[in-house]
Motif scaffolding. Structure first.
Motif, PDB file in Angstrom:
ATOM      1  N   TYR A   2     -17.247 -56.159  13.515  1.00 22.40           N
ATOM      2  CA  TYR A   2     -17.385 -55.820  14.934  1.00 22.40           C
ATOM      3  C   TYR A   2     -16.507 -54.643  15.293  1.00 22.40           C
ATOM      4  O   TYR A   2     -15.504 -54.413  14.629  1.00 22.40           O
ATOM      5  CB  TYR A   2     -17.033 -57.058  15.778  1.00 22.40           C
ATOM      6  CG  TYR A   2     -18.039 -58.167  15.618  1.00 22.40           C
ATOM      7  CD1 TYR A   2     -19.241 -58.119  16.338  1.00 22.40           C
ATOM      8  CD2 TYR A   2     -17.802 -59.226  14.746  1.00 22.40           C
ATOM      9  CE1 TYR A   2     -20.182 -59.137  16.185  1.00 22.40           C
ATOM     10  CE2 TYR A   2     -18.739 -60.238  14.598  1.00 22.40           C
ATOM     11  CZ  TYR A   2     -19.935 -60.192  15.311  1.00 22.40           C
ATOM     12  OH  TYR A   2     -20.868 -61.174  15.161  1.00 22.40           O
ATOM     13  N   PRO A   3     -16.831 -53.918  16.361  1.00 25.79           N
ATOM     14  CA  PRO A   3     -18.020 -54.061  17.198  1.00 25.79           C
ATOM     15  C   PRO A   3     -19.297 -53.499  16.532  1.00 25.79           C
ATOM     16  O   PRO A   3     -19.194 -52.642  15.672  1.00 25.79           O
ATOM     17  CB  PRO A   3     -17.668 -53.237  18.440  1.00 25.79           C
ATOM     18  CG  PRO A   3     -16.737 -52.186  17.946  1.00 25.79           C
ATOM     19  CD  PRO A   3     -15.953 -52.821  16.820  1.00 25.79           C
ATOM     20  N   VAL A   4     -20.440 -53.996  16.983  1.00 20.80           N
ATOM     21  CA  VAL A   4     -21.712 -53.496  16.470  1.00 20.80           C
ATOM     22  C   VAL A   4     -22.617 -53.057  17.626  1.00 20.80           C
ATOM     23  O   VAL A   4     -22.335 -53.338  18.795  1.00 20.80           O
ATOM     24  CB  VAL A   4     -22.461 -54.568  15.638  1.00 20.80           C
ATOM     25  CG1 VAL A   4     -21.693 -54.930  14.383  1.00 20.80           C
ATOM     26  CG2 VAL A   4     -22.752 -55.803  16.496  1.00 20.80           C
ATOM     27  N   VAL A   5     -23.689 -52.388  17.248  1.00 17.92           N
ATOM     28  CA  VAL A   5     -24.750 -52.024  18.192  1.00 17.92           C
ATOM     29  C   VAL A   5     -25.984 -52.801  17.759  1.00 17.92           C
ATOM     30  O   VAL A   5     -26.255 -52.905  16.558  1.00 17.92           O
ATOM     31  CB  VAL A   5     -25.045 -50.507  18.150  1.00 17.92           C
ATOM     32  CG1 VAL A   5     -26.130 -50.141  19.162  1.00 17.92           C
ATOM     33  CG2 VAL A   5     -23.779 -49.706  18.406  1.00 17.92           C
ATOM     34  N   VAL A   6     -26.698 -53.367  18.727  1.00 23.92           N
ATOM     35  CA  VAL A   6     -27.942 -54.072  18.414  1.00 23.92           C
ATOM     36  C   VAL A   6     -29.090 -53.300  19.057  1.00 23.92           C
ATOM     37  O   VAL A   6     -29.059 -53.011  20.255  1.00 23.92           O
ATOM     38  CB  VAL A   6     -27.903 -55.531  18.934  1.00 23.92           C
ATOM     39  CG1 VAL A   6     -29.224 -56.234  18.626  1.00 23.92           C
ATOM     40  CG2 VAL A   6     -26.732 -56.286  18.311  1.00 23.92           C
ATOM     41  N   LYS A   7     -30.089 -52.947  18.223  1.00 25.40           N
ATOM     42  CA  LYS A   7     -31.207 -52.142  18.740  1.00 25.40           C
ATOM     43  C   LYS A   7     -32.534 -52.763  18.333  1.00 25.40           C
ATOM     44  O   LYS A   7     -32.618 -53.425  17.292  1.00 25.40           O
ATOM     45  CB  LYS A   7     -31.173 -50.732  18.134  1.00 25.40           C
ATOM     46  CG  LYS A   7     -29.951 -49.901  18.443  1.00 25.40           C
ATOM     47  CD  LYS A   7     -30.058 -48.572  17.699  1.00 25.40           C
ATOM     48  CE  LYS A   7     -28.814 -47.738  17.865  1.00 25.40           C
ATOM     49  NZ  LYS A   7     -28.889 -46.521  17.045  1.00 25.40           N
ATOM     50  N   VAL A   8     -33.535 -52.508  19.115  1.00 20.08           N
ATOM     51  CA  VAL A   8     -34.878 -52.907  18.732  1.00 20.08           C
ATOM     52  C   VAL A   8     -35.321 -52.019  17.558  1.00 20.08           C
ATOM     53  O   VAL A   8     -35.001 -50.829  17.508  1.00 20.08           O
ATOM     54  CB  VAL A   8     -35.871 -52.780  19.915  1.00 20.08           C
ATOM     55  CG1 VAL A   8     -35.920 -51.370  20.465  1.00 20.08           C
ATOM     56  CG2 VAL A   8     -37.281 -53.216  19.488  1.00 20.08           C
ATOM     57  N   SER A   9     -36.018 -52.622  16.601  1.00 17.13           N
ATOM     58  CA  SER A   9     -36.538 -51.847  15.476  1.00 17.13           C
ATOM     59  C   SER A   9     -38.017 -52.158  15.355  1.00 17.13           C
ATOM     60  O   SER A   9     -38.396 -53.244  14.924  1.00 17.13           O
ATOM     61  CB  SER A   9     -35.803 -52.240  14.190  1.00 17.13           C
ATOM     62  OG  SER A   9     -36.387 -51.568  13.091  1.00 17.13           O
ATOM     63  N   SER A  10     -38.831 -51.237  15.793  1.00 21.14           N
ATOM     64  CA  SER A  10     -40.279 -51.455  15.772  1.00 21.14           C
ATOM     65  C   SER A  10     -41.002 -50.118  15.765  1.00 21.14           C
ATOM     66  O   SER A  10     -40.618 -49.203  16.492  1.00 21.14           O
ATOM     67  CB  SER A  10     -40.706 -52.237  17.016  1.00 21.14           C
ATOM     68  OG  SER A  10     -42.119 -52.197  17.141  1.00 21.14           O
ATOM     69  N   PRO A  11     -42.040 -50.021  14.960  1.00 22.52           N
ATOM     70  CA  PRO A  11     -42.831 -48.785  14.987  1.00 22.52           C
ATOM     71  C   PRO A  11     -43.445 -48.537  16.366  1.00 22.52           C
ATOM     72  O   PRO A  11     -43.766 -47.409  16.707  1.00 22.52           O
ATOM     73  CB  PRO A  11     -43.926 -49.044  13.951  1.00 22.52           C
ATOM     74  CG  PRO A  11     -43.455 -50.196  13.135  1.00 22.52           C
ATOM     75  CD  PRO A  11     -42.544 -51.001  13.992  1.00 22.52           C
ATOM     76  N   SER A  12     -43.565 -49.611  17.173  1.00 22.76           N
ATOM     77  CA  SER A  12     -44.192 -49.453  18.491  1.00 22.76           C
ATOM     78  C   SER A  12     -43.228 -48.885  19.525  1.00 22.76           C
ATOM     79  O   SER A  12     -43.634 -48.508  20.615  1.00 22.76           O
ATOM     80  CB  SER A  12     -44.691 -50.814  19.003  1.00 22.76           C
ATOM     81  OG  SER A  12     -45.400 -51.490  17.997  1.00 22.76           O
ATOM     82  N   VAL A  13     -41.931 -48.844  19.188  1.00 17.90           N
ATOM     83  CA  VAL A  13     -40.938 -48.411  20.175  1.00 17.90           C
ATOM     84  C   VAL A  13     -40.226 -47.155  19.665  1.00 17.90           C
ATOM     85  O   VAL A  13     -39.470 -47.216  18.700  1.00 17.90           O
ATOM     86  CB  VAL A  13     -39.885 -49.513  20.433  1.00 17.90           C
ATOM     87  CG1 VAL A  13     -38.896 -49.061  21.508  1.00 17.90           C
ATOM     88  CG2 VAL A  13     -40.560 -50.810  20.833  1.00 17.90           C
ATOM     89  N   THR A  14     -40.484 -46.023  20.304  1.00 21.87           N
ATOM     90  CA  THR A  14     -39.796 -44.801  19.883  1.00 21.87           C
ATOM     91  C   THR A  14     -38.619 -44.476  20.788  1.00 21.87           C
ATOM     92  O   THR A  14     -37.636 -43.905  20.349  1.00 21.87           O
ATOM     93  CB  THR A  14     -40.749 -43.587  19.837  1.00 21.87           C
ATOM     94  OG1 THR A  14     -41.572 -43.622  20.988  1.00 21.87           O
ATOM     95  CG2 THR A  14     -41.596 -43.610  18.592  1.00 21.87           C
ATOM     96  N   HIS A  15     -38.743 -44.834  22.051  1.00 20.52           N
ATOM     97  CA  HIS A  15     -37.625 -44.562  22.963  1.00 20.52           C
ATOM     98  C   HIS A  15     -36.908 -45.872  23.250  1.00 20.52           C
ATOM     99  O   HIS A  15     -37.189 -46.546  24.237  1.00 20.52           O
ATOM    100  CB  HIS A  15     -38.111 -43.885  24.239  1.00 20.52           C
ATOM    101  CG  HIS A  15     -38.714 -42.543  23.968  1.00 20.52           C
ATOM    102  ND1 HIS A  15     -37.953 -41.462  23.589  1.00 20.52           N
ATOM    103  CD2 HIS A  15     -39.991 -42.127  23.962  1.00 20.52           C
ATOM    104  CE1 HIS A  15     -38.741 -40.428  23.380  1.00 20.52           C
ATOM    105  NE2 HIS A  15     -39.987 -40.799  23.589  1.00 20.52           N
ATOM    106  N   LYS A  16     -35.995 -46.202  22.366  1.00 29.44           N
ATOM    107  CA  LYS A  16     -35.381 -47.533  22.374  1.00 29.44           C
ATOM    108  C   LYS A  16     -34.583 -47.815  23.644  1.00 29.44           C
ATOM    109  O   LYS A  16     -34.637 -48.902  24.193  1.00 29.44           O
ATOM    110  CB  LYS A  16     -34.460 -47.684  21.150  1.00 29.44           C
ATOM    111  CG  LYS A  16     -35.209 -47.636  19.839  1.00 29.44           C
ATOM    112  CD  LYS A  16     -34.286 -47.716  18.658  1.00 29.44           C
ATOM    113  CE  LYS A  16     -33.457 -46.455  18.457  1.00 29.44           C
ATOM    114  NZ  LYS A  16     -34.218 -45.344  17.854  1.00 29.44           N
ATOM    115  N   SER A  17     -33.824 -46.805  24.113  1.00 29.99           N
ATOM    116  CA  SER A  17     -32.910 -47.086  25.226  1.00 29.99           C
ATOM    117  C   SER A  17     -33.671 -47.326  26.525  1.00 29.99           C
ATOM    118  O   SER A  17     -33.162 -47.991  27.424  1.00 29.99           O
ATOM    119  CB  SER A  17     -31.885 -45.961  25.377  1.00 29.99           C
ATOM    120  OG  SER A  17     -32.541 -44.724  25.446  1.00 29.99           O
ATOM    121  N   GLU A  18     -34.897 -46.795  26.632  1.00 33.85           N
ATOM    122  CA  GLU A  18     -35.658 -47.002  27.868  1.00 33.85           C
ATOM    123  C   GLU A  18     -36.544 -48.247  27.779  1.00 33.85           C
ATOM    124  O   GLU A  18     -37.192 -48.620  28.740  1.00 33.85           O
ATOM    125  CB  GLU A  18     -36.556 -45.784  28.148  1.00 33.85           C
ATOM    126  CG  GLU A  18     -35.795 -44.575  28.637  1.00 33.85           C
ATOM    127  CD  GLU A  18     -36.002 -43.365  27.741  1.00 33.85           C
ATOM    128  OE1 GLU A  18     -37.134 -42.869  27.651  1.00 33.85           O
ATOM    129  OE2 GLU A  18     -35.017 -42.936  27.121  1.00 33.85           O
TER     130      GLU A  18
END
Lengths: 458, 243
Positions: free
Chosen positions: B56-72
């Motif tokens: 820690y600390p870590v960042v958790v992000k969505v990982s998907s080919p369907s999502v290119t703009h992760k933060s929005e």
């Protein structure tokens, strides 16, 4: 494909030659007839003679080794004319007519047809949609523009995407007393474009500098590679700063303007860029009439402080450097002219003196200096230090530029004398400073571009 | 690189033109660009485990080919930064999976070592295939420097490290990398390596667009914190395009 038949033809045919003044077929024939070799007017509906040459019906009827055809016919008639040129063994043609790829889908088809025929017979096509080209040294005037015969021979090859800009540059070079080795308007670049012409003029003995006017090309990389391969210095003027590339929607793409790619690409491939037609010719004069500079360090000698300050400021802003002269040089100048206003760099002599040439020589011989720029208002009693400048650039192996002002007729003789000994001349402090800065940028790029080339060859 | 490990082959096999962030980072990492330690997890438990491994600390992000703009994506559920605990990782991962389920898309979560962005300067490095020039690279300082001042620098790819360095030095804001207000100068050689590598990647692979934004340039090196890779249309689509 070689462009020898285009720019060094044995004989020329003017297809669509006309007896009616004002028509392209008349004006092109009038200009072409200045050429040293045979020029044949071709028109099946005309008889008799034009500018001392007898009309023939077709290029296939000419019993001579014709290399070049000037096509003064409307666009739709061009494919047939080109077919006949192919049959007659003509290896180069200029197509003046518009209405080709620049004019929509039908024009594109017409151009494709013309290119197909040209490729089949191995014909180099200049245009379509161009006002042609001029090689003053051989009076090869393949332009229908009036005044083409008055463009003096020089050592700069002008390659312009627009035939109009090609003429602008040629006429400007005349007013500047410089001239061109050739002036070429590429037009639609059907099968002769930047790469082919750069290669040709790089190998041309009369050409010491190549200038490019670029609007845009789909083969940007080919253009850059031809520039890098050229031993002859190339300077470019890319117009259209507001263009944006096709990738505008995507994130990275939105940051990449077309113009920025050209400017960055030219710099990366060793080509300084400028922002005006007269800057282009000034840069060509500086590069073409000088040994190549080893670095960006400019030594300035001025007889007047004011122009000297303009020059100093401008060179530095445009990428040149003004190193302090060595102690040795400063002492030497002090021996020649004791008590000068300023001897750091620029050297300011206060006003021209008989010893002015010795001061210039001392600065030119300073090892910290890669480029020399001299400014002097003309003083009739003294004239220019022609003797000191004669052969100086070659001896010290660095460019020596000279800028002046005065009454044209009073200084005409001295200007001619300097010009005769090959000193690049400039009319304003700004233009001289900008030309010196192009030399400085050129020197810097060539160390970089040279390093890049090694990597590319691996 | 075996085909199974090749992110481009994997995307092609799925009929995708966009690589996931993890695939993009793997492409960069294989080419020698430093990336934060990361793991792609398909459950919240896996994410918690991965976070413990990474530290820690870590960042958790969505990982998907369907999502290119992760933060929005999904009202901010796509990127949760500065996660300090197992509970936090579980919450963030659940948020991603719930939003994905709601939208009916397949998604994993990417757990990644958090970078201290205050310890460096954010730089954008990009590559693309220009219609006139082919592969080109660009670089610019992040944030307002690229968006407002349009302070970017371009090169025709491929380029060597010296040319990459000169591209960075061409930036008006380059002096920020020299260190200011007492901060240490950034490792410009490491950054130049990222720029040169971006040029190599876009030259060697069928990449239409590569966005490494940001690269965190600090005294310790240059780390790619995000990567977007869009492939060129595949051969069949291209053949159609050419008529």
């Amino acid at each position: 494909m070689t462009l020898r038949q285009m720019f060094e033809p044995s004989a020329v045919a003017v297809v669509g030659a006309s007896k009616t003044e004002g028509k392209i077929g008349y004006e092109a024939m009038a200009n072409a007839s200045e050429f040293d070799g045979a020029v044949y007017p071709v028109n099946p509906s005309s008889d008799g003679e034009l500018f001392g040459a007898s009309f023939v019906d077709s290029v296939t009827d000419i019993d001579d080794d014709v290399d070049l055809a000037l096509c003064c016919v409307p666009g739709p008639a061009t494919p047939d004319v080109l077919e006949e040129c192919g049959e007659a063994g003509i290896g180069a043609a200029v197509i003046y007519a518009g209405g080709f790829a620049e004019a929509g889908p039908e024009g594109e088809e017409l151009q494709a047809a013309v290119v197909e025929t040209a490729d089949e017979y191995g014909i180099s096509l200049l245009g379509p949609n161009t006002s042609g080209f001029v090689v003053p040294a051989t009076d090869l005037l393949c332009s229908f523009a009036s005044g083409a015969e008055k463009v003096p021979p020089g050592n700069t090859a002008v390659i312009a995407q627009s035939g109009g800009v090609a003429h602008v540059l040629a006429f400007q070079s005349r007013r500047q007393g410089r001239g061109v080795s050739a002036m070429v308007g590429l037009g639609n670049r059907a099968n002769v474009g930047f790469t082919e012409t750069i290669e040709y003029f790089d190998a041309d003995d009369r050409t010491d500098a190549i200038v490019l006017h670029v609007e845009g090309t789909d083969d940007g990389r080919g253009l850059l590679e031809a520039c890098r391969a050229s031993d002859t210095p190339v300077v470019a003027y890319k117009v259209g700063q507001s263009d944006v590339g096709e990738f505008a929607e995507s994130h990275t793409g939105a940051l990449t303007g077309d113009h920025e790619l050209y400017t960055a690409g030219f710099a990366q491939y060793g080509v300084p860029t400028v922002d005006a037609t007269d800057d282009l010719l000034d840069a060509a004069a500086a590069l073409g009439d000088s040994p190549e500079p080893d670095g960006p360090n400019v030594g300035v000698v001025t007889a007047q402080a004011g122009p000297g300050i303009i020059i100093t400021d401008r060179i530095q802003r445009a990428g040149g450097r003004l190193p302090e002269l060595t102690r040795e040089t400063r002492d030497r100048i002090d021996d020649v002219l004791p008590g000068l206003t300023y001897t750091g760099n620029p050297v300011d002599t206060g006003r021209p003196m008989p010893e002015f040439g010795d001061v210039v020589t001392a600065v030119a011989e300073d090892d910290t200096v890669d480029i020399v720029l001299v400014y002097e208002l003309f003083e009739q009693a003294l004239g220019f230090p022609v003797e000191a400048l004669d052969g100086l650039a070659e001896r010290v192996d660095k460019p020596v530029l000279f800028a002046t002002d005065g009454i044209e007729e009073d200084m005409a003789e001295d200007v001619a004398a300097l010009s005769d000994v090959g000193v690049p001349l400039f009319e304003t402090p700004e233009r001289a400073a900008d030309a010196a800065a192009v030399l400085a940028r050129y020197a810097e790029m060539h160390t970089l571009a040279g390093a890049g080339e090694v990597v590319a060859d691996e | 690189m075996s085909e199974a490990d090749d992110p481009i082959a994997a995307a092609r096999a799925d009929g995708r033109r966009t690589l996931t962030e993890a695939e993009g980072k793997r492409l960069l990492a294989d080419a020698g660009v430093e990336t934060p330690a990361f793991a792609v997890c398909s459950t919240a438990d896996e994410a918690v485990e991965a976070a413990a491994d990474i530290g820690y600390p870590v960042v958790v992000k969505v990982s998907s080919p369907s999502v290119t703009h992760k933060s929005e994506w999904a009202d901010g559920a796509g990127v949760v930064v500065g996660v300090e605990s197992a509970e936090g990782v579980r919450d963030a991962a659940d948020g991603v999976f719930e939003a994905a389920a709601e939208q009916g898309i397949d998604a994993d979560v990417l757990v990644e070592a958090a970078a201290d962005v205050d310890a460096g300067t954010e730089v954008i490095v990009g590559g693309l295939r220009d219609p006139s020039f082919g592969p080109v690279v660009l670089t610019g300082l992040g944030g307002v420097f690229t968006e407002v001042f349009e302070d970017t620098s371009h090169r025709i790819a491929p380029i060597d490290a010296a040319e990459a360095r000169s591209a960075i030095e061409d930036l008006q804001a380059a002096r920020l990398l020299d260190g200011y207000r007492g901060s240490d100068p950034a490792d410009v050689d490491a950054l130049a390596n990222v720029v040169a590598t971006a040029g190599d990647l876009v030259t060697e692979y069928p990449i239409a667009e590569l966005d490494v934004n940001p690269v965190l340039a600090s005294a310790d090196g240059a780390v790619a914190l995000d990567a977007l890779v869009v492939l060129e249309a595949d051969a069949e689509t291209e053949a159609e395009g050419e008529r």
